[in-house]
Write a protein that holds these residues in place. Sequence first.
Motif: not given
Length: 398
Positions: A249-274
């Motif tokens: 839910g926050s990949v797009h915002d977190t990736a814009s931070e210079p201090a962050v080198t990688e982002v995590a995600a998993g639920s977006g692959l299956y796209a469940p109801r939540l």
Amino acid sequence: MRAMPSDRVRYDRATAHLEAPLAVVDLRAFDANAADLVRRARGKPVRVASKSVRCRALLDRVLAREGFAGVMSHTLAESLWLARSGVADVLLAYPSADRAGFAELTSDAELAGAVTVTVDDPAQLALIDAARQGREEVRVCLELDVSLRLLGGRVRIGALRSPVSDPGRLAELARAVHRRPGFRLVGLMAYEAHVAGVGDSPAGRPLRARAVRLMQSAARTHLRALRDEAVRAVREVADLEFVNGGGTGSVHDTASEPAVTEVAAGSGLYAPRLFDDYSAFRARPAALFALPVVRRPGVGVVTVLGGGYPASGTAGADRLPVPYLPAGLRLAPREGAGEVQTPLLGQAADDLLIGDRVWFRHAKAGELCERFPALHLVDGDRVVDTVATYRGEGRTFL
């Protein structure tokens, strides 16, 4: 997410030779979701969260794509299993008390080089040392709590995770790791659950949507400053290979931070109801399960076999699976999703016959795989492969 009648036709046709209950993953939707995560990551690598996938074949499929790198695991036993299976970079995102696992990790150079463990307390380091059976160096990631605190700290918004929320205390913990023989500090993780896991556009709830957006706007400002300060403090103690943040839910915002080198995600692959309740992206439902109609109790109601697959978290209607195809069905409010049978209400029930299938979406992602030993991979209107879930491989880590 609006259900498409044509999808029901495809799924019914693809699985006509199979007995329900069954679970499928629509590969075209899965791949489209993966591509969207990479796009939103803005050039930073996406570490795939295994708890949201729980299927080695689909983890391999994602890791083969450009833009994905490494796995975020949820138990030490799983981490070791994945590393033995050939995953070269596994970040265990939760502290562990698995003494047998740590004995194995410290005795095997290949495993120790592939697995990084997360700590947020010196006592966790002591536990690892007490379990140590070999001399291999343990790779360590620190976790920073990034909850939003308002009204002088009297209001706290965020998941109860790490006890370390101050960059100064984090630096002290970094020094404790750095001084301790047998450990090497390589990473920092700061997960913003109150942004990544809370939808800002719940259907039919405009006041809640506005409140969530105001909260998340304040949280993003707080996150950027806190993570930047924390990374600078820890880098004074040790070089860091990675700084991990984010979630679907926050990949797009977190990736814009210079201090962050990688982002995590998993639920977006299956796209469940939540994950329908986000304004910044629209994922395509990829993981579904089908239950057979076994009763027709009356006008406007059918009963399907099974269905009691609630998601973890605070108990509520949003944790229940939802009937998806055909459109127009809903759970009976006094029964919900039942252990052995689930009644469904709605005009669409009158068009269903005994033996027909109703397709459901789970509220969460990988938890679906704890209910089914296999996922049937659908491409168009064909099943092109059937792959084992963790459960199907006899692995029930949590």
